[in-house]
Design a protein around this motif. Structure first.
Motif, mmCIF file in Angstrom:
data_model
loop_
_atom_site.group_PDB
_atom_site.id
_atom_site.type_symbol
_atom_site.label_atom_id
_atom_site.label_comp_id
_atom_site.label_asym_id
_atom_site.label_seq_id
_atom_site.Cartn_x
_atom_site.Cartn_y
_atom_site.Cartn_z
ATOM 1 N N HIS A 171 0.819 -1.206 0.000
ATOM 2 C CA HIS A 171 0.000 0.000 0.000
ATOM 3 C C HIS A 171 0.859 1.264 0.000
ATOM 4 O O HIS A 171 1.950 1.284 0.555
ATOM 5 N N LYS A 172 0.366 2.320 -0.611
ATOM 6 C CA LYS A 172 1.107 3.588 -0.698
ATOM 7 C C LYS A 172 1.305 4.242 0.668
ATOM 8 O O LYS A 172 2.137 5.126 0.804
ATOM 9 N N ASN A 173 0.552 3.836 1.692
ATOM 10 C CA ASN A 173 0.770 4.370 3.036
ATOM 11 C C ASN A 173 1.998 3.752 3.693
ATOM 12 O O ASN A 173 2.337 4.089 4.815
ATOM 13 N N THR A 174 2.638 2.830 2.998
ATOM 14 C CA THR A 174 3.838 2.176 3.503
ATOM 15 C C THR A 174 4.933 3.221 3.724
ATOM 16 O O THR A 174 5.228 4.027 2.845
ATOM 17 N N LYS A 175 5.536 3.187 4.904
ATOM 18 C CA LYS A 175 6.653 4.087 5.211
ATOM 19 C C LYS A 175 7.952 3.344 4.919
ATOM 20 O O LYS A 175 8.133 2.207 5.347
ATOM 21 N N VAL A 176 8.836 4.027 4.205
ATOM 22 C CA VAL A 176 10.088 3.419 3.759
ATOM 23 C C VAL A 176 11.258 4.209 4.321
ATOM 24 O O VAL A 176 11.257 5.441 4.305
ATOM 25 N N CYS A 177 12.251 3.489 4.803
ATOM 26 C CA CYS A 177 13.495 4.097 5.271
ATOM 27 C C CYS A 177 14.630 3.564 4.404
ATOM 28 O O CYS A 177 14.863 2.355 4.365
ATOM 29 N N VAL A 178 15.305 4.459 3.682
ATOM 30 C CA VAL A 178 16.431 4.075 2.823
ATOM 31 C C VAL A 178 17.715 4.463 3.543
ATOM 32 O O VAL A 178 17.931 5.632 3.852
ATOM 33 N N VAL A 179 18.552 3.467 3.819
ATOM 34 C CA VAL A 179 19.796 3.678 4.551
ATOM 35 C C VAL A 179 20.938 3.808 3.551
ATOM 36 O O VAL A 179 21.268 2.856 2.851
ATOM 37 N N PRO A 218 18.854 7.961 -5.586
ATOM 38 C CA PRO A 218 17.912 7.768 -6.692
ATOM 39 C C PRO A 218 16.785 6.789 -6.341
ATOM 40 O O PRO A 218 15.632 7.002 -6.726
ATOM 41 N N THR A 219 17.102 5.746 -5.592
ATOM 42 C CA THR A 219 16.074 4.778 -5.193
ATOM 43 C C THR A 219 15.051 5.450 -4.277
ATOM 44 O O THR A 219 13.844 5.290 -4.455
ATOM 45 N N ALA A 220 15.537 6.201 -3.299
ATOM 46 C CA ALA A 220 14.634 6.903 -2.378
ATOM 47 C C ALA A 220 13.741 7.878 -3.139
ATOM 48 O O ALA A 220 12.531 7.953 -2.893
ATOM 49 N N ALA A 221 14.319 8.616 -4.082
ATOM 50 C CA ALA A 221 13.544 9.594 -4.852
ATOM 51 C C ALA A 221 12.513 8.899 -5.741
ATOM 52 O O ALA A 221 11.370 9.350 -5.847
ATOM 53 N N LEU A 222 12.900 7.801 -6.377
ATOM 54 C CA LEU A 222 11.962 7.061 -7.226
ATOM 55 C C LEU A 222 10.800 6.531 -6.402
ATOM 56 O O LEU A 222 9.628 6.684 -6.783
ATOM 57 N N ILE A 223 11.084 5.913 -5.272
ATOM 58 C CA ILE A 223 10.026 5.373 -4.401
ATOM 59 C C ILE A 223 9.107 6.502 -3.940
ATOM 60 O O ILE A 223 7.882 6.381 -3.973
ATOM 61 N N ALA A 224 9.702 7.626 -3.540
ATOM 62 C CA ALA A 224 8.903 8.778 -3.094
ATOM 63 C C ALA A 224 8.024 9.313 -4.223
ATOM 64 O O ALA A 224 6.902 9.757 -3.983
ATOM 65 N N SER A 225 8.517 9.239 -5.458
ATOM 66 C CA SER A 225 7.744 9.751 -6.599
ATOM 67 C C SER A 225 6.500 8.912 -6.870
ATOM 68 O O SER A 225 5.579 9.363 -7.555
ATOM 69 N N LYS A 226 6.454 7.720 -6.316
ATOM 70 C CA LYS A 226 5.287 6.843 -6.488
ATOM 71 C C LYS A 226 4.289 7.014 -5.343
ATOM 72 O O LYS A 226 3.333 6.252 -5.221
ATOM 73 N N GLY A 227 4.537 7.995 -4.477
ATOM 74 C CA GLY A 227 3.590 8.318 -3.417
ATOM 75 C C GLY A 227 3.917 7.740 -2.051
ATOM 76 O O GLY A 227 3.194 7.984 -1.090
ATOM 77 N N PHE A 228 5.003 6.985 -1.959
ATOM 78 C CA PHE A 228 5.403 6.443 -0.664
ATOM 79 C C PHE A 228 6.030 7.554 0.182
ATOM 80 O O PHE A 228 6.634 8.485 -0.347
ATOM 81 N N SER A 229 5.927 7.429 1.503
ATOM 82 C CA SER A 229 6.598 8.335 2.426
ATOM 83 C C SER A 229 7.981 7.747 2.706
ATOM 84 O O SER A 229 8.093 6.644 3.229
ATOM 85 N N VAL A 230 9.033 8.501 2.339
ATOM 86 C CA VAL A 230 10.396 7.970 2.417
ATOM 87 C C VAL A 230 11.263 8.846 3.313
ATOM 88 O O VAL A 230 11.297 10.072 3.165
ATOM 89 N N LEU A 231 11.966 8.186 4.220
ATOM 90 C CA LEU A 231 12.995 8.836 5.019
ATOM 91 C C LEU A 231 14.330 8.266 4.569
ATOM 92 O O LEU A 231 14.526 7.048 4.602
ATOM 93 N N GLY A 232 15.220 9.138 4.138
ATOM 94 C CA GLY A 232 16.557 8.705 3.745
ATOM 95 C C GLY A 232 17.535 8.978 4.872
ATOM 96 O O GLY A 232 17.498 10.041 5.485
ATOM 97 N N LEU A 233 18.389 8.002 5.151
ATOM 98 C CA LEU A 233 19.410 8.158 6.200
ATOM 99 C C LEU A 233 20.792 8.254 5.582
ATOM 100 O O LEU A 233 21.099 7.548 4.621
ATOM 101 N N ASP A 234 21.606 9.100 6.152
ATOM 102 C CA ASP A 234 23.004 9.155 5.754
ATOM 103 C C ASP A 234 23.807 9.581 6.977
ATOM 104 O O ASP A 234 23.252 10.140 7.923
ATOM 105 N N VAL A 235 25.099 9.301 6.937
ATOM 106 C CA VAL A 235 25.957 9.637 8.076
ATOM 107 C C VAL A 235 26.558 11.038 7.961
ATOM 108 O O VAL A 235 27.162 11.526 8.901
#
Length: 194
Positions: free
Chosen positions: A2-10, A18-35
């Motif tokens: 479901h598009k309400n799925t929350k995704v965390c890209v590490v 690019p993966t985080a941006a693509l997933i977000a462009s499909k309506g998913f809520s994405v949090l990207g992590l970096d150090v």
């Protein structure tokens, strides 16, 4: 999934961002992590720190829409996608320390039923080791989370297109993990999933 799925890209490098941006462009809520704080700050302004055609515009759009945010620390999510480097060590073998660090970073916020996907290029057995590392830190999750591997295979300069259109091979630590990962990738990949 479901598009309400929350995704965390590490990992927000050449594959993770690019993966985080693509997933977000499909309506998913994405949090990207970096150090790197400077990477987090740039992304949250809708800017990019890497050169890849079409990426800057896509990141700006999904940040402005509120579908992509970046942070130094994880929060609860439904899917955790690990896209960290796997450099070569001094014996010319794969150095898996960044995968181990990613597991340690997300372990405190993983919940029963979550899916953890490894996209980093890694040797056979790494997905099982990732699952074991998480369970070592969170024994309460044994048998209660899903873990899968879906290696990316993309060419620089065509990353966004290929992330969406290349066929994907997906394998889980068990059949339920594989099925859950396939369901997730169906939300943003237009090609075949094996």
């Amino acid at each position: 999934m479901h598009k309400n799925t929350k995704v965390c890209v590490v990992g927000l490098g050449y594959i993770g961002l690019p993966t985080a941006a693509l997933i977000a462009s499909k309506g998913f809520s994405v949090l990207g992590l970096d150090v790197k704080p400077e990477v987090i700050e740039k992304i949250n302004r809708g800017e990019v720190h890497i050169v890849e055609p079409d990426l800057a515009g896509l990141v700006k759009i999904v940040v402005d829409q509120g579908n992509l945010k970046a942070a130094l620390s994880p929060v609860a999510a439904d899917v955790f996608l690990i896209a960290v480097p796997t450099p070569v060590d001094s014996q010319n073998g794969p150095d898996l320390k960044y995968i181990q660090q990613a597991a340690a970073t997300i372990a405190p916020v993983i919940q029963s039923g979550n899916l953890v996907i490894l996209e980093s290029t890694s040797p056979i057995g790494t997905t099982e080791k990732l699952y074991a590392d998480i369970i070592e830190k969170r024994p309460d999750l044994a048998g209660k989370i899903h873990c899968a591997y879906c290696p990316e295979r993309v060419l620089p300069g065509k990353v966004i297109y290929e992330l969406e259109h290349n066929d994907r091979v997906i394998g889980g630590v068990d059949s339920a993990s594989t099925e859950k990962a396939v369901s997730f990738y169906q939300g943003f990949v237009k090609s075949q999933l094996f």
